[in-house]
Design an enzyme around this catalytic site. Structure first.
Site, PDB file in Angstrom:
ATOM      1  N   GLU A 285       0.813  -1.228   0.000  1.00  0.00           N
ATOM      2  CA  GLU A 285       0.000   0.000   0.000  1.00  0.00           C
ATOM      3  C   GLU A 285       0.841   1.269   0.000  1.00  0.00           C
ATOM      4  OE1 GLU A 285      -1.983  -0.529   3.768  1.00  0.00           O
ATOM      5  OE2 GLU A 285      -3.561  -1.708   2.859  1.00  0.00           O
ATOM      6  N   PRO A 286       1.670   1.478  -1.013  1.00  0.00           N
ATOM      7  CA  PRO A 286       2.438   2.726  -1.008  1.00  0.00           C
ATOM      8  C   PRO A 286       1.539   3.929  -1.303  1.00  0.00           C
ATOM      9  CG  PRO A 286       2.859   1.501  -3.032  1.00  0.00           C
ATOM     10  CD  PRO A 286       1.940   0.658  -2.205  1.00  0.00           C
ATOM     11  N   ARG A 288       2.935   7.708  -0.376  1.00  0.00           N
ATOM     12  CA  ARG A 288       3.941   8.748  -0.635  1.00  0.00           C
ATOM     13  C   ARG A 288       4.875   8.402  -1.798  1.00  0.00           C
ATOM     14  NH1 ARG A 288       5.459  12.113   3.459  1.00  0.00           N
ATOM     15  NH2 ARG A 288       4.706  10.576   4.946  1.00  0.00           N
ATOM     16  N   CYS A 354      -2.030  33.536   9.774  1.00  0.00           N
ATOM     17  CA  CYS A 354      -1.829  34.249  11.035  1.00  0.00           C
ATOM     18  C   CYS A 354      -1.436  33.276  12.147  1.00  0.00           C
ATOM     19  CB  CYS A 354      -3.116  34.983  11.384  1.00  0.00           C
ATOM     20  SG  CYS A 354      -2.949  36.002  12.831  1.00  0.00           S
ATOM     21  N   TYR A 383       0.281  14.023   0.742  1.00  0.00           N
ATOM     22  CA  TYR A 383      -0.102  14.726   1.974  1.00  0.00           C
ATOM     23  C   TYR A 383       0.113  16.238   1.830  1.00  0.00           C
ATOM     24  CZ  TYR A 383       0.385   9.859   3.193  1.00  0.00           C
ATOM     25  OH  TYR A 383       0.274   8.489   3.173  1.00  0.00           O
TER      26      TYR A 383
HETATM   27  C1  LIG Z   1      -1.113   6.035   5.213  1.00  0.00           C
HETATM   28  C2  LIG Z   1      -1.198   4.600   4.969  1.00  0.00           C
HETATM   29  C3  LIG Z   1      -0.471   4.015   3.922  1.00  0.00           C
HETATM   30  C4  LIG Z   1       0.476   4.778   3.046  1.00  0.00           C
HETATM   31  O1  LIG Z   1       1.598   5.254   3.705  1.00  0.00           O
HETATM   32  P1  LIG Z   1       2.753   5.955   2.855  1.00  0.00           P
HETATM   33  O2  LIG Z   1       3.765   6.316   3.848  1.00  0.00           O
HETATM   34  O3  LIG Z   1       2.155   7.124   2.186  1.00  0.00           O
HETATM   35  O4  LIG Z   1       3.251   4.937   1.876  1.00  0.00           O
HETATM   36  C5  LIG Z   1      -0.647   2.670   3.689  1.00  0.00           C
HETATM   37  N1  LIG Z   1      -1.478   1.926   4.448  1.00  0.00           N
HETATM   38  C6  LIG Z   1      -2.178   2.449   5.465  1.00  0.00           C
HETATM   39  C7  LIG Z   1      -3.064   1.581   6.251  1.00  0.00           C
HETATM   40  C8  LIG Z   1      -2.061   3.793   5.772  1.00  0.00           C
HETATM   41  O5  LIG Z   1      -2.742   4.310   6.786  1.00  0.00           O
END
Ligand SMILES: *Cc1c(COP(=O)(O)O)cnc(C)c1O
Length: 430
Positions: A285-286, A288, A354, A383
């Site tokens: 699950e990448p 970033r 501000c 993000y």
């Molecule tokens: C945020 C998140 C990701 C992705 O994380 P990255 O650092 O953006 O790769 C993957 N899985 C879950 C469950 C997350 O909460």
């Protein structure tokens, strides 16, 4: 400064996907997010190929929270990505982007009854975060006359080298079920009539610049896979989460490549499934890594103030990029029209919000920034816009996509009418 291949400097001017950033700022106005969709597709292919070389049954789920623009999610969907979604809104986005429900995982540590009903109705797999949620989901699925496929989110209790706000697999983290309690949870799921345990899930944190923690997490997952397989669970997938970091400090961060990540993680994963005698899909699950370096935020200098520090006051701050204020994050900044000029001093780039903490970049060498200059903040694709707000009643800016040599709006700027559109003023007369 080292730049990735979709960025470049020509005649001193910063370019993204072949387009001059100062020209884009003139055409569309500032502040402006510019995203190279071809870079995102390229990042996806590279990451997927690195894993699939070890194990073809690898499915990439984009962490949709990193970037919620439909054009971005569609780009990834077209490459074959699924998505990790953390809310009903992200589920909706992924479906609208054309992703198939079977390629989605509905994740979240606090799901509402509506969330659970939506998950059951759309038939997505659910990452269940507690036993109470399991019982609620079972009841919702029973009501609908369906069976929900689930994974439990395992808390691997791992310390990881990253900012504490984005370490998600610590023992004390709010996410997941402790590894010691996981077998009992799967036993209960097996005994429940309207849920079917089909996977295991973990995610250890974000912006991790070493591969070793991922290998340790894979090892924890091997243990869980063995236990639940012995219980009689037929594992369809093992999801090891996301979290691979990117080199925000272009010249000094040593960021692992997807190939290095795969070389560390895949032997552990492959040994685990061999020992269990199973052949589940591997899900990763990448977020970033796929989108982070794809975008620049273009801001305009309003004024330069020499005080105890020299402030470069620009037209966007943590309303449009909260990472520096929230995570002490570092982003490279360049004067887009003089991107390879020598620095003449040290400057702090300050937003218009501000709040004292509204600084985008501190104490950086820049070539005499002046009012009217465009400054590019790099690596804002993850993000970035996704965490923006209307604080100080500033409408959010536009997002432009560059792809195949063209540029086009992928999100229009908000107007003042957009800010007030959802408001009503109740009648206060007695
Ligand atoms: C945020 C998140 C990701 C992705 O994380 P990255 O650092 O953006 O790769 C993957 N899985 C879950 C469950 C997350 O909460």
């Amino acid at each position: 400064m080292r730049l990735p291949s979709h960025l470049g400097i020509e005649h001193g001017r910063l370019r993204i996907g072949g387009h001059d950033c100062t020209t884009l700022a003139e055409i569309y106005g500032t502040p402006l997010y510019v995203t190279d969709l071809d870079r995102i597709a390229g990042n996806f292919r590279r990451f997927h190929a690195a894993l699939a070389a070890h194990y073809p049954q690898t499915q990439m789920l984009f962490a949709a929270k990193a970037n919620g623009n439909l054009a971005v999610i569609r780009t990834l969907a077209a490459e074959g990505a699924g998505a990790d979604v953390f809310s009903a809104g992200e589920l909706e986005l992924a479906l609208r982007a054309g992703m198939k429900p079977e390629r989605l995982l509905f994740n979240g540590s606090s799901k509402s009854p509506t969330d659970l009903a939506l998950a059951v109705e759309t038939g997505v797999r659910v990452s269940v975060d507690s036993l109470e949620e399991l019982r609620q989901l079972d009841a919702v699925a029973a009501e609908a006359g369906k069976t929900a496929g689930i994974a439990f989110r395992v808390n691997p209790a791992l310390e990881v080298p990253t900012h504490p706000k984005i370490a998600t697999g610590l023992k004390t983290s709010k996410f997941g079920i402790p590894a010691e309690e996981i077998t009992a949870a799967y036993a209960e799921a097996l005994a429940s009539e309207h849920v079917e345990p089909v996977g295991i899930h973990c995610h250890i944190g974000s912006q991790i610049l070493e591969v070793e923690p991922f290998a340790r997490a894979a090892e924890v997952m091997n243990g869980v896979a063995g236990e639940v397989t012995d219980l009689g669970v037929d594992l369809d997938f093992i999801d090891i989460g996301g979290g691979l970091g990117i080199p925000y400090h272009h010249d000094t961060d040593a960021a692992p490549t997807p190939e290095e990540y795969a070389a560390a993680v895949m032997p552990v994963f492959l040994r685990g499934i061999r020992e269990c005698g199973i052949d589940p899909s591997l899900w990763v699950e990448p977020g970033r890594w796929l989108v982070g370096d794809s975008s620049v935020l273009l801001v305009r200098v309003n004024s330069v103030k020499r005080a105890h520090r020299t402030f470069v006051n620009v037209d966007a701050g943590f309303n449009l990029l909260v990472r520096p204020a929230m995570y002490d994050a570092y982003h490279e900044v360049l004067v887009a029209g003089r991107a390879d000029a020598a620095a003449d001093g040290t400057y702090t780039v300050a937003g218009p919000i501000c709040e004292t903490g509204d600084l985008l970049a501190q104490d950086r060498g820049l070539p005499a920034p002046q009012a009217g200059d465009t400054i590019a903040v790099l690596d804002v694709g993850a993000y970035g816009f996704a965490m923006s707000s209307q604080y100080n009643s500033r409408p959010r800016c536009a997002e432009v996509a560059v792809t195949g040599g063209k540029h086009a709006i992928m999100r229009r700027a908000e107007s003042f009418d957009d800010i007030t559109a959802t408001m009503e003023t109740p009648d206060r007369t007695a």
